[in-house]
Design an enzyme around this catalytic site. Structure first.
Site, PDB file in Angstrom:
ATOM      1  CB  CYS A 123      -1.040  -0.012   1.110  1.00  0.00           C
ATOM      2  SG  CYS A 123      -0.360  -0.185   2.759  1.00  0.00           S
ATOM      3  CB  CYS A 179      -2.971  -4.187   0.605  1.00  0.00           C
ATOM      4  SG  CYS A 179      -3.444  -2.987   1.849  1.00  0.00           S
ATOM      5  CE  LYS A 203      -3.448  -3.781   8.510  1.00  0.00           C
ATOM      6  NZ  LYS A 203      -2.276  -3.527   7.654  1.00  0.00           N
ATOM      7  NE  ARG A 245      -5.224   3.356   5.951  1.00  0.00           N
ATOM      8  CZ  ARG A 245      -6.396   2.767   5.952  1.00  0.00           C
ATOM      9  NH1 ARG A 245      -7.482   3.438   5.598  1.00  0.00           N
ATOM     10  NH2 ARG A 245      -6.507   1.495   6.285  1.00  0.00           N
ATOM     11  NE  ARG A 266      -5.218  -0.183   3.728  1.00  0.00           N
ATOM     12  CZ  ARG A 266      -4.730   0.567   2.726  1.00  0.00           C
ATOM     13  NH1 ARG A 266      -5.130   0.370   1.475  1.00  0.00           N
ATOM     14  NH2 ARG A 266      -3.863   1.533   2.983  1.00  0.00           N
ATOM     15  CD  GLU A 296      -7.533 -14.163   8.340  1.00  0.00           C
ATOM     16  OE1 GLU A 296      -6.392 -14.580   8.072  1.00  0.00           O
ATOM     17  OE2 GLU A 296      -8.290 -13.673   7.475  1.00  0.00           O
ATOM     18  CE  LYS A 339      -2.015  -2.135  11.859  1.00  0.00           C
ATOM     19  NZ  LYS A 339      -1.463  -2.107  10.548  1.00  0.00           N
ATOM     20  CB  SER A 397      -1.299   5.787  13.640  1.00  0.00           C
ATOM     21  OG  SER A 397      -2.390   5.331  12.859  1.00  0.00           O
TER      22      SER A 397
HETATM   23  C1  PBG Z   1      -0.053  -1.582   5.945  1.00  0.00           C
HETATM   24  C2  PBG Z   1      -0.074  -1.116   7.353  1.00  0.00           C
HETATM   25  C3  PBG Z   1      -0.965  -0.214   7.949  1.00  0.00           C
HETATM   26  C4  PBG Z   1      -0.555  -0.078   9.278  1.00  0.00           C
HETATM   27  C5  PBG Z   1       0.549  -0.896   9.458  1.00  0.00           C
HETATM   28  N1  PBG Z   1       0.819  -1.548   8.271  1.00  0.00           N
HETATM   29  C6  PBG Z   1      -2.051   0.581   7.338  1.00  0.00           C
HETATM   30  C7  PBG Z   1      -3.261  -0.081   6.822  1.00  0.00           C
HETATM   31  O1  PBG Z   1      -3.442  -1.285   6.916  1.00  0.00           O
HETATM   32  O2  PBG Z   1      -4.071   0.645   6.265  1.00  0.00           O
HETATM   33  C8  PBG Z   1      -1.210   0.790  10.304  1.00  0.00           C
HETATM   34  C9  PBG Z   1      -0.374   1.128  11.486  1.00  0.00           C
HETATM   35  C10 PBG Z   1      -0.905   2.223  12.326  1.00  0.00           C
HETATM   36  O3  PBG Z   1      -2.024   2.751  12.148  1.00  0.00           O
HETATM   37  O4  PBG Z   1      -0.184   2.626  13.244  1.00  0.00           O
HETATM   38  N2  PBG Z   1       1.203  -1.441   5.349  1.00  0.00           N
END
Ligand code: PBG
Length: 359
Positions: free
Chosen positions: A139, A147, A226, A236, A248, A264, A279, A306
């Site tokens: 991504c 992705c 996830k 992002r 997604r 999963e 996550k 984040s």
């Molecule tokens: C995808 C990825 C994401 C995050 C980690 N790896 C973004 C997504 O899936 O949209 C998010 C991490 C975060 O929000 O701290 N490469």
């Protein structure tokens, strides 16, 4: 009844109804020493993995506006930061790269001179013992921000896969690219690869690719569970990987589902994952606990993402919460729920607070 007898009657009735039995949990909370003795969970710098954003250019130390204290680093600026991380006793980092160019397949992702590959080599020069994990996904590298490869129309207007919607993230076509990225990271010196794209079969594809290239000793930390989450918002901006259209939800999990998380996790273990991740963390501690209980043999990570970081930072800046206390409490909660490894942007602060005797 005079006042005096009224009081007595009241006390007596409180005594009658309110006397605890012989068990008094408060006995063990009486002093700091007692509390330390019966503390069930501990938190330390060893538990943390710090996510790190690397970017092209020189002298770049760009703060993410929605994530105060989190920066994008150019390679020449990394050494000092890496030195600090290692000195704080944080054992590992998770690398995310911002490429110079984006295209349909995300070529820089598997370029041996790509941004992540260069960062790995730089980190290994500075701190050879720091464990370097890399996020393996498309991504941040694709022009679509998705992705994987997409179901597109050819010149005649025919969809590659007639039975799938236009713009659908193609699964099997994406797998060889993920394997290629993982091998390229391995060649650059990564210690762990961490596929985060939620493609079916991604762990098996990466395992095969690594083994074939002679990296049978390289562990895979799978973002096995996830969720399609609003908590990724600030990331992002940090990693420049927002989808240019759509979302997604066709590959990341529905936040409503817990039983599906078992599936999963099981599949990724069968495919050869060495460690699993859940996550985000805070809204999914039940999933962390469930995964810990159902797969006790697997090292388990939780990603304090984040949005979770941004909320705490914003409230702390307004003076509405005590940042140190709230952060350590949340991280402790993740550990208590069953995580062995916590990916968190708070890692440096938390390590400092813990070193000076915070919980
Ligand atoms: C995808 C990825 C994401 C995050 C980690 N790896 C973004 C997504 O899936 O949209 C998010 C991490 C975060 O929000 O701290 N490469």
């Amino acid at each position: 009844m005079n006042d005096d007898s009224h009081d007595k009657a009241g006390a007596a009735s409180l005594g009658w109804y309110g006397t605890p039995g012989s068990e008094r949990p408060r006995r063990l909370r009486l002093s700091k020493g007692l509390r330390r003795m019966v503390r069930e969970t501990s938190l330390g710098a060893d538990d943390f993995m710090l996510p790190l954003f690397v970017t092209h250019g020189k002298g770049v130390r760009h703060e993410i506006s929605s994530m105060p204290g989190v920066f994008q680093w150019s390679i020449d600026m990394l050494a000092a930061e890496i030195g600090e991380i290692a000195a704080l006793g944080i054992p590992s980092v998770m690398l995310f790269g911002l490429p110079a160019h984006k295209d349909e397949v995300g070529s820089e992702n598997f370029d041996d001179d790509g941004i992540v590959q260069r960062a790995i080599r730089e980190i290994k020069k500075t701190a050879p013992d720091l464990v370097v994990a890399t996020d393996v996904c498309l991504c941040e590298y694709t022009d679509s921000g998705h992705c994987g490869l997409l179901n597109r129309r050819d010149e005649e207007g025919h969809l590659g896969h007639e039975c799938l919607p236009e713009g659908y993230v193609l699964n099997d076509e994406t797998l060889p690219i993920l394997a290629r990225v993982a091998v390229s990271h391995a060649r650059a010196g990564a210690d762990i690869v961490a596929p985060s794209g939620m493609m079916d079969g991604m762990v098996a594809a990466i395992r095969d690719g690594l083994d074939e290239a002679g990296f049978e000793q390289l562990p895979i930390l799978s973002y096995a569970i996830k969720y399609a989450s609003g908590f990724y918002g600030p990331f992002r901006e940090a990693a420049g990987g927002a989808p240019s259209f759509g979302d997604r939800t066709s590959h990341q999990m529905d936040p409503a589902n817990a039983r599906e998380a078992i599936r999963e996790a099981r599949l990724d273990i069968e495919e050869g994952a060495d460690m699993l991740m859940v996550k985000p963390a805070l809204a999914y501690l039940d999933i962390v606990r469930q995964t810990r209980e159902l797969f006790p043999e697997m090292p388990l990570a939780a990603y304090n993402v984040s949005g979770e970081y941004a909320m705490v930072k914003a409230a702390a800046q307004k003076g509405w919460i005590d940042e140190e206390r709230v952060v350590l409490e949340a991280l402790l909660g993740m550990k208590r729920a069953g995580a062995d490894i916590i990916l968190t942007y708070h890692a440096k602060d938390a390590a400092r607070w813990l070193a000076k005797g915070g919980r």
